[in-house]
Design a protein around this motif. Structure first.
Motif, mmCIF file in Angstrom:
data_model
loop_
_atom_site.group_PDB
_atom_site.id
_atom_site.type_symbol
_atom_site.label_atom_id
_atom_site.label_comp_id
_atom_site.label_asym_id
_atom_site.label_seq_id
_atom_site.Cartn_x
_atom_site.Cartn_y
_atom_site.Cartn_z
ATOM 1 N N LYS A 1 14.188 62.434 7.172
ATOM 2 C CA LYS A 1 14.614 63.774 7.547
ATOM 3 C C LYS A 1 15.813 63.648 8.482
ATOM 4 C CE LYS A 1 10.084 65.965 7.076
ATOM 5 N NZ LYS A 1 9.018 66.738 7.759
ATOM 6 N N SER A 2 16.807 64.489 8.249
ATOM 7 C CA SER A 2 18.027 64.385 9.038
ATOM 8 C C SER A 2 18.439 65.762 9.537
ATOM 9 C CB SER A 2 19.154 63.781 8.197
ATOM 10 O OG SER A 2 20.324 63.648 8.969
ATOM 11 N N PRO A 3 18.205 66.044 10.829
ATOM 12 C CA PRO A 3 18.609 67.352 11.355
ATOM 13 C C PRO A 3 20.122 67.440 11.495
ATOM 14 C CG PRO A 3 17.862 65.931 13.129
ATOM 15 C CD PRO A 3 17.610 65.182 11.844
ATOM 16 N N VAL B 1 15.737 69.827 5.213
ATOM 17 C CA VAL B 1 14.597 70.721 5.442
ATOM 18 C C VAL B 1 15.131 72.080 5.882
ATOM 19 C CG1 VAL B 1 12.439 71.064 6.690
ATOM 20 C CG2 VAL B 1 13.200 68.738 6.120
ATOM 21 N N GLU B 2 15.000 73.076 5.008
ATOM 22 C CA GLU B 2 15.545 74.403 5.302
ATOM 23 C C GLU B 2 15.010 74.963 6.611
ATOM 24 O OE1 GLU B 2 15.040 77.211 2.187
ATOM 25 O OE2 GLU B 2 16.085 76.001 0.682
ATOM 26 N N LYS B 3 13.705 74.858 6.826
ATOM 27 C CA LYS B 3 13.079 75.432 8.021
ATOM 28 C C LYS B 3 13.669 74.821 9.286
ATOM 29 C CE LYS B 3 8.497 76.509 9.923
ATOM 30 N NZ LYS B 3 8.662 75.926 11.268
ATOM 31 N N GLN B 4 13.907 73.527 9.237
ATOM 32 C CA GLN B 4 14.477 72.833 10.390
ATOM 33 C C GLN B 4 15.884 73.356 10.709
ATOM 34 O OE1 GLN B 4 15.376 68.607 9.748
ATOM 35 N NE2 GLN B 4 14.222 68.137 11.601
ATOM 36 N N ILE B 5 16.666 73.600 9.656
ATOM 37 C CA ILE B 5 18.040 74.081 9.835
ATOM 38 C C ILE B 5 18.051 75.520 10.334
ATOM 39 C CG2 ILE B 5 20.186 74.624 8.622
ATOM 40 C CD1 ILE B 5 19.491 72.240 6.743
ATOM 41 N N THR B 6 17.207 76.367 9.737
ATOM 42 C CA THR B 6 17.181 77.776 10.167
ATOM 43 C C THR B 6 16.756 77.901 11.622
ATOM 44 O OG1 THR B 6 14.904 78.052 9.349
ATOM 45 C CG2 THR B 6 16.697 78.606 7.843
ATOM 46 N N GLU B 7 15.805 77.076 12.035
ATOM 47 C CA GLU B 7 15.345 77.128 13.433
ATOM 48 C C GLU B 7 16.432 76.648 14.383
ATOM 49 O OE1 GLU B 7 11.749 74.884 13.506
ATOM 50 O OE2 GLU B 7 10.521 76.520 12.669
ATOM 51 N N GLN B 8 17.128 75.596 13.998
ATOM 52 C CA GLN B 8 18.170 75.056 14.870
ATOM 53 C C GLN B 8 19.344 76.028 15.015
ATOM 54 O OE1 GLN B 8 19.438 71.058 14.006
ATOM 55 N NE2 GLN B 8 21.261 71.201 15.305
ATOM 56 N N ARG C 1 16.728 82.145 6.178
ATOM 57 C CA ARG C 1 16.836 81.112 5.139
ATOM 58 C C ARG C 1 17.889 81.435 4.078
ATOM 59 N NH1 ARG C 1 11.309 77.951 3.516
ATOM 60 N NH2 ARG C 1 10.743 77.273 5.622
#
Length: 232
Positions: free
Chosen positions: A5-7, A44-51, A56
């Protein structure tokens, strides 16, 4: 290969005063091109939207655009991944870039003036400073600005956008190079030859200087990509 996983980079931010979908696309694309999100990384879409603090929808739209550019692989029931660097796409990008930049510089030569030459010389100075301080990413940024300035002189506003998208795989290898020994000195010398030919309004010398620069740069990147592929 093992997927991780890569934020996004920690400093990735959304400007609420500008169009969010376009920003989401640019942020994700830049992270992939500069290898902050490396080949094979899980998106990871959720990770990107949260950051980024967004919904989404713009993230999914950005991912679809990046899939069209072959920078992202969407695998149903499996996940979304940063695409691996593909040799065929490298060659395709080279062909498109070479053809469009050569035609662009021919048009630019009929429109170039002293102010444009001064702008190109200023970018050469910035490249020299970046190289002297081993700021490889800054050097690549100024290198692109140099080529963009020439393309924009053609009078066709979309030309650089098309070129830039076509060379995405080439750019990823450029960032992997970190850098190839002496490549920056060679690039500066070749850029200088291009500017000198343009200042003289010499079409043949200008085209030859540009094609030599593009071909030499690709040959070095091609050798680098071959070594990278053979190491996996």
């Amino acid at each position: 290969m093992k997927h991780v996983k890569s934020p996004l980079p920690a400093d990735a931010r959304i400007d609420r005063s500008s169009l969010i979908p376009e920003q989401a696309y640019r942020i994700l694309r830049h992270a992939i091109i500069t290898l902050k999100m490396p080949p094979g990384a899980v998106i990871v879409e959720k990770q990107i939207t949260e950051q980024l603090g967004i919904s989404r929808t713009p993230v999914r739209d950005a991912i679809r655009q990046l899939a069209d550019e072959r920078l992202v692989n969407i695998r149903p029931q499996s996940g979304t991944y940063v695409a691996l660097i593909d040799r065929h796409q490298l060659e395709e990008g080279r062909l498109i870039r070479r053809a469009l930049e050569v035609e662009g510089i021919k048009l630019a030569l009929s429109r170039v003036d002293d102010a444009a030459i001064e702008r190109l010389l200023d970018l050469l100075v910035l490249q020299e400073r970046a190289a002297a301080k081993d700021r490889h990413e800054d050097f690549i940024t100024y290198d692109d600005q140099f080529h963009q300035a020439i393309s924009e002189l053609s009078g066709y506003s979309r030309l650089w956008r098309i070129i830039n998208r076509s060379k995405a795989q080439l750019d990823r290898v450029r960032y992997l190079s970190s850098p190839i020994p002496h490549q920056e000195e060679k690039a500066i010398a070749q850029h200088t030859a291009i500017v000198e030919a343009m200042a003289r309004r010499n079409l043949d010398r200008t085209v030859k200087a540009l094609t030599h620069h593009l071909d030499d740069a690709y040959d070095r990147l091609d050798r680098k990509s071959t070594r990278l592929n053979s190491s996996h």
